[in-house]
Design a protein around this motif. Structure first.
Motif, mmCIF file in Angstrom:
data_model
loop_
_atom_site.group_PDB
_atom_site.id
_atom_site.type_symbol
_atom_site.label_atom_id
_atom_site.label_comp_id
_atom_site.label_asym_id
_atom_site.label_seq_id
_atom_site.Cartn_x
_atom_site.Cartn_y
_atom_site.Cartn_z
ATOM 1 N N THR A 279 0.820 -1.205 0.000
ATOM 2 C CA THR A 279 0.000 0.000 0.000
ATOM 3 C C THR A 279 0.857 1.259 0.000
ATOM 4 O O THR A 279 2.035 1.230 0.338
ATOM 5 C CB THR A 279 -0.929 0.064 1.227
ATOM 6 O OG1 THR A 279 -0.114 0.233 2.385
ATOM 7 C CG2 THR A 279 -1.759 -1.187 1.370
ATOM 8 N N VAL A 280 0.219 2.341 -0.392
ATOM 9 C CA VAL A 280 0.897 3.630 -0.401
ATOM 10 C C VAL A 280 1.298 4.013 1.016
ATOM 11 O O VAL A 280 2.358 4.578 1.247
ATOM 12 C CB VAL A 280 -0.012 4.702 -1.037
ATOM 13 C CG1 VAL A 280 0.614 6.070 -0.910
ATOM 14 C CG2 VAL A 280 -0.277 4.380 -2.494
ATOM 15 N N PHE A 281 0.439 3.639 1.984
ATOM 16 C CA PHE A 281 0.772 3.980 3.368
ATOM 17 C C PHE A 281 2.064 3.284 3.812
ATOM 18 O O PHE A 281 2.905 3.887 4.476
ATOM 19 C CB PHE A 281 -0.384 3.619 4.299
ATOM 20 C CG PHE A 281 -0.145 4.029 5.726
ATOM 21 C CD1 PHE A 281 -0.194 5.371 6.102
ATOM 22 C CD2 PHE A 281 0.142 3.091 6.697
ATOM 23 C CE1 PHE A 281 0.045 5.758 7.409
ATOM 24 C CE2 PHE A 281 0.387 3.476 8.012
ATOM 25 C CZ PHE A 281 0.336 4.810 8.360
ATOM 26 N N PHE B 2 4.491 2.416 1.921
ATOM 27 C CA PHE B 2 5.576 3.131 1.251
ATOM 28 C C PHE B 2 5.924 4.410 2.015
ATOM 29 O O PHE B 2 7.090 4.735 2.220
ATOM 30 C CB PHE B 2 5.140 3.460 -0.179
ATOM 31 C CG PHE B 2 6.102 4.310 -0.933
ATOM 32 C CD1 PHE B 2 7.332 3.800 -1.345
ATOM 33 C CD2 PHE B 2 5.796 5.626 -1.226
ATOM 34 C CE1 PHE B 2 8.217 4.589 -2.049
ATOM 35 C CE2 PHE B 2 6.680 6.417 -1.929
ATOM 36 C CZ PHE B 2 7.893 5.902 -2.339
ATOM 37 N N LYS C 80 8.027 3.609 5.054
ATOM 38 C CA LYS C 80 9.421 3.347 4.731
ATOM 39 C C LYS C 80 10.127 4.645 4.359
ATOM 40 O O LYS C 80 11.273 4.883 4.739
ATOM 41 C CB LYS C 80 9.515 2.370 3.549
ATOM 42 C CG LYS C 80 9.201 0.936 3.949
ATOM 43 C CD LYS C 80 9.411 0.008 2.767
ATOM 44 C CE LYS C 80 8.088 -0.334 2.128
ATOM 45 N NZ LYS C 80 8.201 -1.218 0.969
ATOM 46 N N LEU C 81 9.413 5.482 3.625
ATOM 47 C CA LEU C 81 10.018 6.707 3.111
ATOM 48 C C LEU C 81 10.378 7.670 4.235
ATOM 49 O O LEU C 81 11.470 8.230 4.259
ATOM 50 C CB LEU C 81 9.044 7.366 2.127
ATOM 51 C CG LEU C 81 9.576 8.536 1.326
ATOM 52 C CD1 LEU C 81 10.765 8.101 0.507
ATOM 53 C CD2 LEU C 81 8.493 9.086 0.425
#
Lengths: 531, 364
Positions: free
Chosen positions: B223-225, B227, B230-231
């Protein structure tokens, strides 16, 4: 006061020239080369520094000055070539060894502890411990000898930047150096502080200590050094006697001759104004950042506006204001893009409007080195409905988009989906540029699009930017590379100390004129500084 | 001077030999300390490693023991991945149990099937709320989340203590600090395998725990969340460039990890205790920190790490009971085991260099 110090400097110069022994090279660099991966930062550097000489190392940012002095100071190991100290080949394996040889260095950013006093900071750096009273005596003697007025018991936090620099110099002097390296020493100083620094350096040279003075400011190099070596793109252009060349000649050597266009721009600018900025001010956040002073700019469709200037004159601050990483309603009068007031818009919202932007730093800003290329694609595409549905990442589409970027922008990858860190600088830059351009932005802000990038990739990226403009995109390019701006821009203005100079069409400009503006040496600003 | 550099590629021989070497070393070291202290080292090692795995019901109990560690650990993994340091999971676990317990105790006579789900939701809210405090203080006032979340643990613990001694104490507890028992509808039942019956203490909470770990793993991977998490841990600048809001992400992560800790507290009480008492957690919130790191901050690996820690804990207990080995000795052995495990893991990823390295000096 300034006049007085000018005279002093002239006097010292004469003294030094007289006392200089011929052909006594203290340090000689023979064919020193350094490469990082495929990028050659230094390519066969040959020059020497004489005893008691103030030698300038002049070059634009990225010309390889820092790489070179880091090798002299033992922070980097040369890939090829050798250094000679008093005629003997030497290997310097670290700063401690460099200091043992008698090489001292003052860095651009100081390494002082603000909560300790001057004397405590100096004591910390000494390799052999001395009793404090004795040390105090030595400090006072040294500071009187060179006219460095510092109270040993003040806390560093209470000192001005110029005074802190003097502490750094003093700290080096206690080790009785034979060569003092000053890395961009005036970049943080006021003009008055610079003059005081020059007096100190001249006194130092008079005692027989050599100084390697690193700068990109032409006027200074001409004023303070006896000889100067000019670096461009990692190579020595020439070593000149400073008094025999003009600043214009130096500028030309530093930035290179007027370049050829990469590709003609065919698109005609329309009269649609895409970007309108007026009264953009930004106060300085830290002592090292530059305040932006009343920036006014507009960009039409199909137009490329170049912003020249040497790093640290407000470029990153301006870029952050354009991307929305810094935003303010109060400090900006107008920031309209495509007719929308975007002063409050986050980077995310700006991107959704069709604004593309690419900051200068690849490592950890426009790309994340520890992530794969697909993840780096996601970085600016996480709102793309092709790439994510209900916030679940659509891997197939993401991979397709990534391989499109890799293919269209000629990114050479070692593996299928490599980590960003495994790509060379040029390839990674092609990737991030491609990632933004492939979205066909209607407005594009880009800083240093070809920073540290090899020539092939440079041409490629510039062509891509011109194609984008030909399709009607309005582009702002912030760059220190004049060659680049001449190839790309329709008009250029120069950022100096947070102020944007009057914008002029490229046809009316040449690199000498801009080089002078970049060094703050146009008639108007000179008059202002001295008033 | 020794220093470590990241291996570009780990040779297969290392991948195989290093874990074997660390297990052998652990055993050698075990033989050494147990025999020096006069215990039968063979038996001690048997009780440590073999006994907890020797019967199916003991294996089931391993899962029961690992259950809260998995749920709390996976929440902490999310935080730690983002470089956010929630150290107060213990307190969030307690608050989750308190919120859920409050609901269960308010409906002593219900037999609604909705009681358990409502307790689960409330426990998530309770734990999330307790984690929200350090989060909002960090975002708004730049306080240190490590300190605030840790200190709030003691507040939660004392709050529970006060509740069970004061307002919530059962009239029939003979003065002991205990609440009433939850109604049956508020208890988590053991898993009844068709044809086999129950196995040890294995309850449905274990199933939930594994599910939570896998869901979090999916979230991190797909999921974008994930990501985003991690970012923000990798690079703040890239995170801002990407257009996410740092403070929102911080709050979200705190609330999720606190909520999961709260859920773990509710499951622990509803499945194993049945009432509130001053001590409902055996330091699960703190042990889960080790679990998170042992799992290399991978939510799926938390399942294995939780089981491993549970094994060591139960093996230690078993050795104490069977051979009367003092608790401190089993503690030392547990420490050695973890140390060798992590050292082995480090050596497969990094290589040791012995070249003299420049000491950093103030002038650099």
């Amino acid at each position: 006061m300034i006049k007085c110090s000018f005279i002093e400097i002239e006097l010292f110069k004469k003294k030094i020239t007289k006392s200089m022994k011929p052909h006594s090279a203290l340090l000689e660099s023979r064919d020193i080369s350094k490469s990082f991966g495929s990028f050659i930062a230094n390519d066969k550097i040959n020059f020497n520094i004489l005893e008691g000489e103030i030698h300038g190392l002049l070059g634009e940012n990225g010309a390889g000055k820092s790489t070179f002095v880091k090798m002299v100071y033992g922070l980097l190991e040369p890939t090829m070539g050798a250094l000679f100290w008093n005629g003997n080949p030497i290997k310097i394996r670290g700063p401690q060894e460099a200091r043992n040889f008698g090489i001292g260095m003052v860095f651009q950013h100081f390494s002082l502890f603000p909560t300790l006093t001057v004397i405590e900071n100096i004591e910390l750096a000494l390799s052999d411990t001395q009793a404090l009273p004795e040390l105090r005596k030595t400090i006072i003697e040294k500071s009187q000898e060179f006219g460095i007025s510092v109270d040993p018991d003040t806390y560093i936090r209470d000192l001005s930047v110029g005074e802190q620099q003097r502490v750094e110099i003093l700290r080096c002097l206690l080790q009785n150096p034979k060569l003092l390296i000053m890395d961009e020493p005036t970049s943080v100083l006021t003009p008055q502080e610079s003059e005081q620094l020059f007096v100190i350096l001249n006194k130092l040279a008079a005692t027989g200590c050599s100084v390697l003075f690193i700068s990109h400011k032409l006027k200074e190099v001409k004023e303070i050094t006896q000889r100067a070596t000019i670096l461009r793109r990692g190579r020595v252009v020439d070593t000149v006697t400073s008094s025999e060349v003009s600043t214009e000649q130096l500028a030309k050597m530093m930035v290179g001759s007027d370049p050829q266009h990469v590709k003609p721009k065919i698109g005609t600018k329309s009269n649609d104004i895409l970007v309108q900025i007026s009264g953009l001010c930004r106060p300085a956040d830290t002592p090292f950042s530059t305040p932006l002073l009343d920036i006014n700019l507009d960009v039409k469709a199909g137009e490329i506006v170049g912003i020249a200037g040497i790093a640290g004159n407000g470029q990153s601050e301006l870029m952050e204001a354009l991307t929305g990483e810094w935003r303010s309603r109060d400090s900006i009068k107008v920031l309209d893009v495509l007719g929308v007031d975007i002063r409050d818009y986050s980077p995310h919202k700006r991107r959704q409007m069709g604004i593309g932007f690419l900051p200068e730093e690849r490592n950890g800003h426009s790309a994340v080195m520890g992530m794969t290329l697909t993840e780096n694609t996601l970085l600016t595409n996480h709102n793309n409905p092709e790439v994510q549905k209900h916030s679940i990442i659509q891997n197939d589409n993401l991979e397709k988009l990534t391989s499109n970027i890799i293919h269209d922008y000629d990114v050479r990858t070692p593996l299928q989906n490599p980590l960003a860190s495994s790509l060379s600088g040029g390839n990674l830059q092609k990737f991030v540029v491609g990632r933004e351009i492939i979205k066909k932005p209607s407005v594009f802000f880009v800083a240093q699009p070809t920073w540290g990038v090899d020539i092939g990739a440079t041409k490629f990226i510039r062509n891509a930017l011109i194609d984008l403009a030909n399709e009607g995109c309005g582009i702002i390019v912030i760059s220190q590379d004049l060659e680049e701006l001449f190839e790309l821009a329709d008009s250029i203005s120069v950022l100096f100390r947070g102020k944007l100079s009057e914008r002029k069409p490229v046809k009316e400009l040449n690199s000498q004129k801009i080089g002078l503006l970049m060094g703050g040496e146009d008639g108007a600003s000179l008059a202002k500084e001295h008033s | 001077m020794f220093y470590l550099t990241l291996r570009k590629e780990t040779p297969l021989i290392f991948k195989v030999s290093v874990p074997i070497a660390s297990i052998l070393l652990t055993i050698l070291f075990g033989i050494f300390i147990f025999s020096v202290l006069g215990y039968d080292s063979g038996k001690a090692l048997y009780h440590f490693f073999i006994s907890p795995l020797s019967r199916i019901d003991r294996i089931a109990d391993l899962f029961v023991k690992a259950c809260p560690l998995m749920i709390v650990g996976t929440g902490l993994v999310l935080c730690f991945r983002a470089n956010i340091w929630n150290i107060g999971a213990e307190g969030q676990l307690i608050m989750g149990a308190v919120f859920a317990g409050g609901l269960a105790l308010s409906f002593p006579n219900t037999n609604s099937v909705w009681l358990l789900p409502a307790m689960a939701v409330l426990s998530f809210i309770g734990g999330g709320l307790w984690a929200f405090l350090p989060a909002i203080l960090k975002v708004r006032l730049r306080t240190n989340e490590i300190l605030v979340s840790l200190m709030l643990t003691y507040v939660a613990s004392l709050f529970l203590d006060w509740l069970v001694r004061g307002p919530w104490r059962s009239p029939t507890s003979f003065g002991f600090p205990l609440t009433n028992y939850y109604p049956d509808a508020g208890l988590i039942s053991k898993i009844n395998f068709p044809g086999i019956g129950t196995i040890g203490q294995l309850h449905w909470g274990v199933f939930i725990a594994i599910l939570v770990c896998l869901l979090c793993w999916f979230m991190m991977q797909k999921t974008v969340f994930g990501f985003q998490v991690k970012l923000v841990g990798d690079s703040h600048k890239a995170f801002r460039y990407s257009g996410f809001s740092e403070s929102k992400t911080t709050m979200m992560l705190f609330i999720i990890s606190g909520g999961l800790a709260g859920l773990a507290g509710m499951i622990e009480v509803s499945a194993n205790i049945g009432q509130l008492q001053p001590n409902i957690s055996f330091g699960y919130g703190f042990t889960a920190i080790i679990v998170a790191f042992l799992a290399r901050l991978n939510p799926a690996a938390v399942i294995l790490a939780g089981l491993l820690i549970a094994l060591i804990e139960m093996g230690g207990d078993s050795a104490q009971i069977a051979l009367a080995i003092p608790k401190v000795v089993t503690g030392v052995f547990k420490g050695i085991l973890l140390f060798l495990l992590l050292a082995g893991e480090t050596l497969t990823k990094y290589q040791i260099n012995v070249k003299p390295r420049q000491r950093s000096v103030p002038n650099d």
